[in-house]
Enzyme design. Structure first.
Site, PDB file in Angstrom:
ATOM      1  N   LYS A   1      -7.208   1.799  -2.609  1.00 50.22           N
ATOM      2  CA  LYS A   1      -6.792   1.413  -1.254  1.00 50.22           C
ATOM      3  C   LYS A   1      -6.860   2.610  -0.298  1.00 50.22           C
ATOM      4  O   LYS A   1      -7.266   2.481   0.859  1.00 50.22           O
ATOM      5  CB  LYS A   1      -5.369   0.830  -1.315  1.00 50.22           C
ATOM      6  CG  LYS A   1      -4.738   0.501   0.017  1.00 50.22           C
ATOM      7  CD  LYS A   1      -5.362  -0.696   0.726  1.00 50.22           C
ATOM      8  CE  LYS A   1      -4.707  -0.873   2.097  1.00 50.22           C
ATOM      9  NZ  LYS A   1      -5.223  -2.011   2.831  1.00 50.22           N
TER      10      LYS A   1
ATOM     11  N   LYS B   1       0.574   5.995   8.159  1.00 46.19           N
ATOM     12  CA  LYS B   1       1.260   5.977   6.857  1.00 46.19           C
ATOM     13  C   LYS B   1       0.253   6.113   5.718  1.00 46.19           C
ATOM     14  O   LYS B   1       0.417   6.933   4.813  1.00 46.19           O
ATOM     15  CB  LYS B   1       2.052   4.656   6.751  1.00 46.19           C
ATOM     16  CG  LYS B   1       2.823   4.418   5.484  1.00 46.19           C
ATOM     17  CD  LYS B   1       2.127   3.534   4.481  1.00 46.19           C
ATOM     18  CE  LYS B   1       1.824   2.138   4.935  1.00 46.19           C
ATOM     19  NZ  LYS B   1       1.211   1.301   3.891  1.00 46.19           N
TER      20      LYS B   1
ATOM     21  N   SER C   1       0.881  -1.185   0.000  1.00 51.55           N
ATOM     22  CA  SER C   1       0.000   0.000   0.000  1.00 51.55           C
ATOM     23  C   SER C   1       0.908   1.223   0.000  1.00 51.55           C
ATOM     24  O   SER C   1       1.521   1.538   1.020  1.00 51.55           O
ATOM     25  CB  SER C   1      -0.868   0.025   1.257  1.00 51.55           C
ATOM     26  OG  SER C   1      -1.642  -1.129   1.363  1.00 51.55           O
TER      27      SER C   1
END
Ligand code: NAD
Length: 292
Positions: A170, A238, A95
């Site tokens: 995502k 993140k 990701s």
């Protein structure tokens, strides 16, 4: 044909094992030697750089923490692009920021290497079961040619558009999950402070419009104050930083995402970065003096 696999962490290790179980020959690398030995014991060929992985295979999968790690493993010294043959394909399942996927795809193209970005949702249990949801960006024909391989690791693989579209999807997933967890923590803190049993609140509302997969998965963790990950606060920060960066480049505001990211960063600053993201309830405990 050997499949290359780089990044044998919480997710990559079970995904690689599922490829072996479905009859594929694997060539693997991770900077953590212990993980490499574990896969070697399962029948994989172990090598000592990403470059060697690419020399030995024509489909190279990466499952690494974030954009800089993928750029290092692919584009830098001893990386995939030093060893890859023209016509090979890189499938990055990490990701990362969609713009980073596009930059890496550009570098790949210059070497005649194709690329798909194919991040996953589902966490470690679904990585182990081989039932991940996979969201894919890149050329449609490259997706079709590799769909069967992806489905050795996932229950679904959906083509979302040009390269970067997998990671954009995502990011949307991660925004919805983070905001949903925060909403659950906020609502149940109010109910608890008002003297209503959170278990009864859950039972009363879970079948209605407020019900969600997130609430089903996280409310018991909040009630029991069991924040063993699951998905770590650090990883969710993140992802939301990547969402904010993407929003900045796309020139749109993400006010709710920004707010929840600050709550998660507060948890990190207080030493809870390795907790499950349901520890957002801790943030509400701190500001309200009430626990669920
Ligand atoms: P992890 O930290 O457990 O594993 C990453 C692995 O990459 C480690 O084994 C590390 O040694 C290796 N690595 C780092 N840099 C490297 C390099 N340059 N060359 C070779 N190996 C290198 O992370 P994870 O939980 O497996 O997550 C991987 C990706 O999947 C992340 O982008 C994460 O956001 C995403 N993801 C994780 C989950 C989850 O529940 N953990 C769920 C969905 C998606």
């Amino acid at each position: 044909m050997k499949i290359g696999f780089i990044g044998l962490g919480i997710m990559g290790k079970p995904m690689a094992k599922n490829l072996i179980k479905t009859g594929h020959q694997l060539v693997v690398f991770d900077i953590n030697e212990e993980s490499v030995r574990e896969l070697e014991n399962e029948g994989a060929l172990a090598v000592s750089s990403a470059k060697e992985v690419a020399e030995e295979s024509s489909v190279i999968i990466t499952m690494l923490p974030n954009s800089p790690h993928v750029k290092k493993a692919v584009c830098e010294e001893n990386g995939v692009l030093e060893g890859a043959k023209s016509g090979s394909i890189l499938i990055d399942m990490s990701s990362i920021a969609p713009t980073a996927s596009q930059e890496i795809a550009h570098a790949c193209l210059a070497k005649g290497v194709k690329m798909l970005d194919a991040p996953v949702s589902g966490g470690e249990p679904k990585a182990v079961d081989g039932t991940l949801s996979i969201m894919v960006g890149g050329q449609k024909e490259d997706f079709e040619a590799n769909k069967e391989l992806l489905l050795c690791m996932g229950a679904s693989a959906v083509y979302c558009g040009a390269v970067g579209a997998g990671n954009t999807t995502k990011l949307a997933n991660q925004i919805i999950v983070a905001l949903n967890i925060a909403a659950v923590a906020e609502a149940f803190t109010l109910a608890s402070k008002s003297g209503v049993d959170p278990q009864l609140v859950f039972e009363a509302i879970c079948g209605g419009l407020a019900g969600s997969t997130v609430m089903n998965a996280k409310i018991q963790m909040m009630i029991k104050k069991n924040y063993k990950p699951g998905f770590k606060v650090d990883l969710h920060v993140k992802d939301l930083l990547n969402a904010m960066d993407t929003a900045d480049k796309t020139k749109i505001p993400l006010p709710l995402t920004e707010q929840v990211m600050k709550m998660l960063q507060d948890l990190q600053e207080n030493g809870f970065g390795s907790d499950d993201h349901s520890a957002l309830a801790r943030y509400y405990e701190k500001i309200s003096g009430t626990s669920i």
